[in-house]
Design a protein around this motif. Structure first.
Motif, PDB file in Angstrom:
ATOM      1  N   PHE A  45       0.830  -1.200   0.000  1.00 43.94           N
ATOM      2  CA  PHE A  45       0.000   0.000   0.000  1.00 43.94           C
ATOM      3  C   PHE A  45       0.868   1.254   0.000  1.00 43.94           C
ATOM      4  O   PHE A  45       2.065   1.215   0.312  1.00 43.94           O
ATOM      5  N   THR A  46       0.261   2.360  -0.341  1.00 44.87           N
ATOM      6  CA  THR A  46       0.951   3.648  -0.336  1.00 44.87           C
ATOM      7  C   THR A  46      -0.101   4.738  -0.212  1.00 44.87           C
ATOM      8  O   THR A  46      -1.296   4.464  -0.192  1.00 44.87           O
ATOM      9  N   GLY A  47       0.345   5.987  -0.123  1.00 46.87           N
ATOM     10  CA  GLY A  47      -0.586   7.111  -0.061  1.00 46.87           C
ATOM     11  C   GLY A  47      -0.142   8.145   0.942  1.00 46.87           C
ATOM     12  O   GLY A  47       0.653   7.860   1.852  1.00 46.87           O
ATOM     13  N   PRO A  48      -0.645   9.374   0.814  1.00 45.65           N
ATOM     14  CA  PRO A  48      -0.225  10.454   1.715  1.00 45.65           C
ATOM     15  C   PRO A  48      -0.599  10.220   3.167  1.00 45.65           C
ATOM     16  O   PRO A  48       0.031  10.782   4.075  1.00 45.65           O
ATOM     17  N   ALA A  49      -1.606   9.386   3.432  1.00 52.23           N
ATOM     18  CA  ALA A  49      -2.022   9.140   4.819  1.00 52.23           C
ATOM     19  C   ALA A  49      -1.010   8.306   5.593  1.00 52.23           C
ATOM     20  O   ALA A  49      -1.097   8.221   6.824  1.00 52.23           O
ATOM     21  N   THR A  50      -0.049   7.685   4.911  1.00 57.29           N
ATOM     22  CA  THR A  50       0.942   6.883   5.641  1.00 57.29           C
ATOM     23  C   THR A  50       1.719   7.739   6.635  1.00 57.29           C
ATOM     24  O   THR A  50       2.098   7.262   7.710  1.00 57.29           O
ATOM     25  N   ALA A  51       1.946   9.016   6.306  1.00 55.48           N
ATOM     26  CA  ALA A  51       2.691   9.890   7.229  1.00 55.48           C
ATOM     27  C   ALA A  51       1.913  10.095   8.523  1.00 55.48           C
ATOM     28  O   ALA A  51       2.485  10.051   9.625  1.00 55.48           O
ATOM     29  N   ALA A  52       0.600  10.314   8.421  1.00 55.70           N
ATOM     30  CA  ALA A  52      -0.213  10.501   9.619  1.00 55.70           C
ATOM     31  C   ALA A  52      -0.297   9.213  10.424  1.00 55.70           C
ATOM     32  O   ALA A  52      -0.207   9.240  11.664  1.00 55.70           O
ATOM     33  N   TYR A  53      -0.452   8.069   9.750  1.00 52.86           N
ATOM     34  CA  TYR A  53      -0.501   6.802  10.478  1.00 52.86           C
ATOM     35  C   TYR A  53       0.822   6.526  11.196  1.00 52.86           C
ATOM     36  O   TYR A  53       0.837   5.965  12.293  1.00 52.86           O
ATOM     37  N   ALA A  54       1.935   6.924  10.589  1.00 57.44           N
ATOM     38  CA  ALA A  54       3.226   6.755  11.250  1.00 57.44           C
ATOM     39  C   ALA A  54       3.315   7.659  12.480  1.00 57.44           C
ATOM     40  O   ALA A  54       3.786   7.243  13.552  1.00 57.44           O
ATOM     41  N   GLU A  55       2.855   8.899  12.356  1.00 60.58           N
ATOM     42  CA  GLU A  55       2.890   9.839  13.483  1.00 60.58           C
ATOM     43  C   GLU A  55       2.015   9.349  14.631  1.00 60.58           C
ATOM     44  O   GLU A  55       2.337   9.556  15.805  1.00 60.58           O
ATOM     45  N   LEU A  56       0.914   8.672  14.300  1.00 57.33           N
ATOM     46  CA  LEU A  56       0.006   8.162  15.317  1.00 57.33           C
ATOM     47  C   LEU A  56       0.421   6.788  15.844  1.00 57.33           C
ATOM     48  O   LEU A  56      -0.275   6.213  16.681  1.00 57.33           O
TER      49      LEU A  56
ATOM     50  N   VAL B  25      -5.347  -0.111  11.607  1.00 54.58           N
ATOM     51  CA  VAL B  25      -5.905  -0.008  12.955  1.00 54.58           C
ATOM     52  C   VAL B  25      -5.883  -1.368  13.646  1.00 54.58           C
ATOM     53  O   VAL B  25      -5.492  -1.485  14.815  1.00 54.58           O
ATOM     54  N   VAL B  26      -6.290  -2.406  12.932  1.00 54.85           N
ATOM     55  CA  VAL B  26      -6.313  -3.751  13.516  1.00 54.85           C
ATOM     56  C   VAL B  26      -4.912  -4.194  13.908  1.00 54.85           C
ATOM     57  O   VAL B  26      -4.701  -4.764  14.991  1.00 54.85           O
ATOM     58  N   LEU B  27      -3.923  -3.930  13.061  1.00 54.46           N
ATOM     59  CA  LEU B  27      -2.552  -4.313  13.388  1.00 54.46           C
ATOM     60  C   LEU B  27      -2.048  -3.557  14.615  1.00 54.46           C
ATOM     61  O   LEU B  27      -1.299  -4.097  15.428  1.00 54.46           O
ATOM     62  N   ARG B  28      -2.457  -2.293  14.754  1.00 52.86           N
ATOM     63  CA  ARG B  28      -2.067  -1.533  15.948  1.00 52.86           C
ATOM     64  C   ARG B  28      -2.694  -2.135  17.198  1.00 52.86           C
ATOM     65  O   ARG B  28      -2.062  -2.222  18.246  1.00 52.86           O
ATOM     66  N   ARG B  29      -3.949  -2.549  17.096  1.00 55.53           N
ATOM     67  CA  ARG B  29      -4.633  -3.115  18.254  1.00 55.53           C
ATOM     68  C   ARG B  29      -4.049  -4.456  18.689  1.00 55.53           C
ATOM     69  O   ARG B  29      -4.069  -4.793  19.873  1.00 55.53           O
ATOM     70  N   THR B  30      -3.570  -5.245  17.740  1.00 56.83           N
ATOM     71  CA  THR B  30      -3.103  -6.593  18.070  1.00 56.83           C
ATOM     72  C   THR B  30      -1.592  -6.666  18.238  1.00 56.83           C
ATOM     73  O   THR B  30      -1.045  -7.756  18.367  1.00 56.83           O
ATOM     74  N   ARG B  31      -0.936  -5.509  18.249  1.00 53.99           N
ATOM     75  CA  ARG B  31       0.514  -5.495  18.448  1.00 53.99           C
ATOM     76  C   ARG B  31       0.832  -5.897  19.880  1.00 53.99           C
ATOM     77  O   ARG B  31       0.276  -5.357  20.834  1.00 53.99           O
ATOM     78  N   ALA B  32       1.723  -6.857  20.058  1.00 59.67           N
ATOM     79  CA  ALA B  32       2.069  -7.331  21.395  1.00 59.67           C
ATOM     80  C   ALA B  32       3.001  -6.347  22.088  1.00 59.67           C
ATOM     81  O   ALA B  32       3.790  -5.647  21.456  1.00 59.67           O
ATOM     82  N   GLY B  33       2.898  -6.298  23.421  1.00 62.36           N
ATOM     83  CA  GLY B  33       3.836  -5.512  24.213  1.00 62.36           C
ATOM     84  C   GLY B  33       3.650  -4.020  24.141  1.00 62.36           C
ATOM     85  O   GLY B  33       4.582  -3.260  24.418  1.00 62.36           O
ATOM     86  N   THR B  34       2.437  -3.545  23.808  1.00 59.28           N
ATOM     87  CA  THR B  34       2.217  -2.105  23.732  1.00 59.28           C
ATOM     88  C   THR B  34       1.151  -1.639  24.708  1.00 59.28           C
ATOM     89  O   THR B  34       0.558  -0.587  24.526  1.00 59.28           O
ATOM     90  N   GLY B  35       0.904  -2.408  25.749  1.00 60.07           N
ATOM     91  CA  GLY B  35      -0.022  -1.947  26.767  1.00 60.07           C
ATOM     92  C   GLY B  35      -1.349  -2.676  26.724  1.00 60.07           C
ATOM     93  O   GLY B  35      -1.544  -3.634  25.975  1.00 60.07           O
ATOM     94  N   PRO B  36      -2.306  -2.206  27.548  1.00 58.12           N
ATOM     95  CA  PRO B  36      -3.605  -2.855  27.664  1.00 58.12           C
ATOM     96  C   PRO B  36      -4.400  -2.801  26.373  1.00 58.12           C
ATOM     97  O   PRO B  36      -4.123  -2.002  25.481  1.00 58.12           O
TER      98      PRO B  36
ATOM     99  N   HIS C 272       1.340   9.151  24.554  1.00 56.21           N
ATOM    100  CA  HIS C 272       1.797   9.122  23.160  1.00 56.21           C
ATOM    101  C   HIS C 272       1.921   7.693  22.653  1.00 56.21           C
ATOM    102  O   HIS C 272       1.575   7.397  21.505  1.00 56.21           O
ATOM    103  N   ARG C 273       2.391   6.796  23.496  1.00 56.21           N
ATOM    104  CA  ARG C 273       2.519   5.395  23.095  1.00 56.21           C
ATOM    105  C   ARG C 273       1.152   4.800  22.775  1.00 56.21           C
ATOM    106  O   ARG C 273       1.006   4.001  21.849  1.00 56.21           O
ATOM    107  N   ALA C 274       0.127   5.201  23.520  1.00 58.59           N
ATOM    108  CA  ALA C 274      -1.204   4.632  23.323  1.00 58.59           C
ATOM    109  C   ALA C 274      -1.986   5.299  22.206  1.00 58.59           C
ATOM    110  O   ALA C 274      -2.773   4.640  21.519  1.00 58.59           O
ATOM    111  N   THR C 275      -1.772   6.615  22.013  1.00 65.24           N
ATOM    112  CA  THR C 275      -2.644   7.354  21.094  1.00 65.24           C
ATOM    113  C   THR C 275      -1.903   8.086  19.988  1.00 65.24           C
ATOM    114  O   THR C 275      -2.547   8.560  19.035  1.00 65.24           O
ATOM    115  N   GLY C 276      -0.576   8.235  20.117  1.00 63.23           N
ATOM    116  CA  GLY C 276       0.168   9.022  19.145  1.00 63.23           C
ATOM    117  C   GLY C 276       0.045  10.514  19.379  1.00 63.23           C
ATOM    118  O   GLY C 276       0.499  11.310  18.561  1.00 63.23           O
TER     119      GLY C 276
END
Length: 302
Positions: free
Chosen positions: A96-107, A156-167, A207-211
């Motif tokens: 995938f690609t697109g200008p929104a990747t920058a915002a997703y990285a920041e978040l 979003v789903v990958l962020r939610r299921t990432r291990a070791g990033t909190g509750p 920041h770790r939880a919400t960006g």
């Protein structure tokens, strides 16, 4: 022995304005050929759902990969990976690609500094990839739109299921506490003290939880509630301001207008649906939603 199914897509310029576009999707399993070394000009999420293998980044060192895991392949970063030659692995990938990747990285949804990510559960992300694969079939007139929408969901789903990033979402005690106390006149330092943290530790946790930082998170909670009160009650704007933590209604109005893009009074005119018999709102049955207790879908018990 391995099995591979892949589709590559070429979205048009108008699709890129959706923010993200899908360039390809694949489902593979078995003793797959080694990939790389190579460098790409777009993002790829490689989801390893079973088995294991290895991954090497720019330094060439091999790191073990054990399912469930995610490989983040980011533009311009050399990478090299492969399934175990004896047992192989099950893999799903989305380009995938697109200008929104920058915002997703920041978040924090795309982490270029963490290319190998353990997951708590691969099933939710695998289900999204399966929907992308189904949408990518020939003859689908909404192919590019459906796959683009699913890429947003996948991040979003990958962020939610990432291990070791909190509750899990909705259970983070820091975010829950900040939301509970958002309408009180507390500084960031005072919020931190209530959680037994330093201000720096609180900023890092939020920041770790919400960006985002604590001030921005608290502002969002306050303005979300203000919108609910404006839309569902007939409270004066000054009273709404006080309920969400602002003693100065003029300051609240300026802040609301700057962030929302419209003044509180105009927002009410456009959105208001006061509940009958509840001019003041804020009472059970008064039409103001409780964020902690959303209604259950039809057919489900509350």
């Amino acid at each position: 022995m391995h099995h591979t199914w892949t589709r590559y897509l070429t979205p048009g310029p108008v699709h890129h304005r959706l923010g993200l576009v899908c360039l390809g999707v694949g489902l593979q399993h078995g003793t797959l050929p080694v990939v790389g070394p190579r460098v790409l000009g777009h993002h790829v999420a490689v989801l390893v759902t079973a088995g294991g293998g290895w991954y090497a980044g720019p330094d060439g060192r091999r790191h073990p990969v054990t399912a469930p895991a995610l490989l983040w392949l980011t533009p311009g970063v050399p990478h090299h990976y492969g399934a175990d030659p004896a047992t192989g692995w099950d893999e799903a990938f989305v380009d995938f690609t697109g200008p929104a990747t920058a915002a997703y990285a920041e978040l924090g949804c795309i982490d270029a500094d963490r290319p190998l990510v353990p997951l708590t559960d691969a099933a939710p992300a695998r289900a999204v990839v399966a929907r992308i694969a189904h949408a990518a079939r020939h003859g689908n007139p909404l192919l590019e739109i459906e796959t683009a929408a699913a890429v947003h969901e996948l991040l979003v789903v990958l962020r939610r299921t990432r291990a070791g990033t909190g509750p899990a979402p909705g259970t983070d005690p820091v975010l829950t506490g900040l939301a509970r106390d958002a309408f009180r006149p507390l500084t960031v330092a005072e919020h931190a003290a209530r959680h037994g943290l330093t201000p720096a530790a609180l900023r890092a946790a939020v920041h770790r939880a919400t960006g985002r930082g604590p001030k921005d998170y608290l502002l969002t909670v306050r303005l979300d509630r203000a919108k609910e009160l404006l839309a569902a009650t007939e409270l004066p704007v000054a009273a709404v301001a006080r309920r969400v933590g602002y003693d100065d209604p003029a300051y609240f109005s300026r802040l609301f207008t700057r962030r929302v893009g419209t003044a509180p009074a105009r927002f009410r005119t456009e959105r208001a649906r006061p509940a009958p018999g509840a001019p003041g709102g804020g009472v059970p049955g008064g039409g103001v939603p409780d964020p902690e207790h959303p209604p259950a879908p039809a057919g489900e018990s509350v």
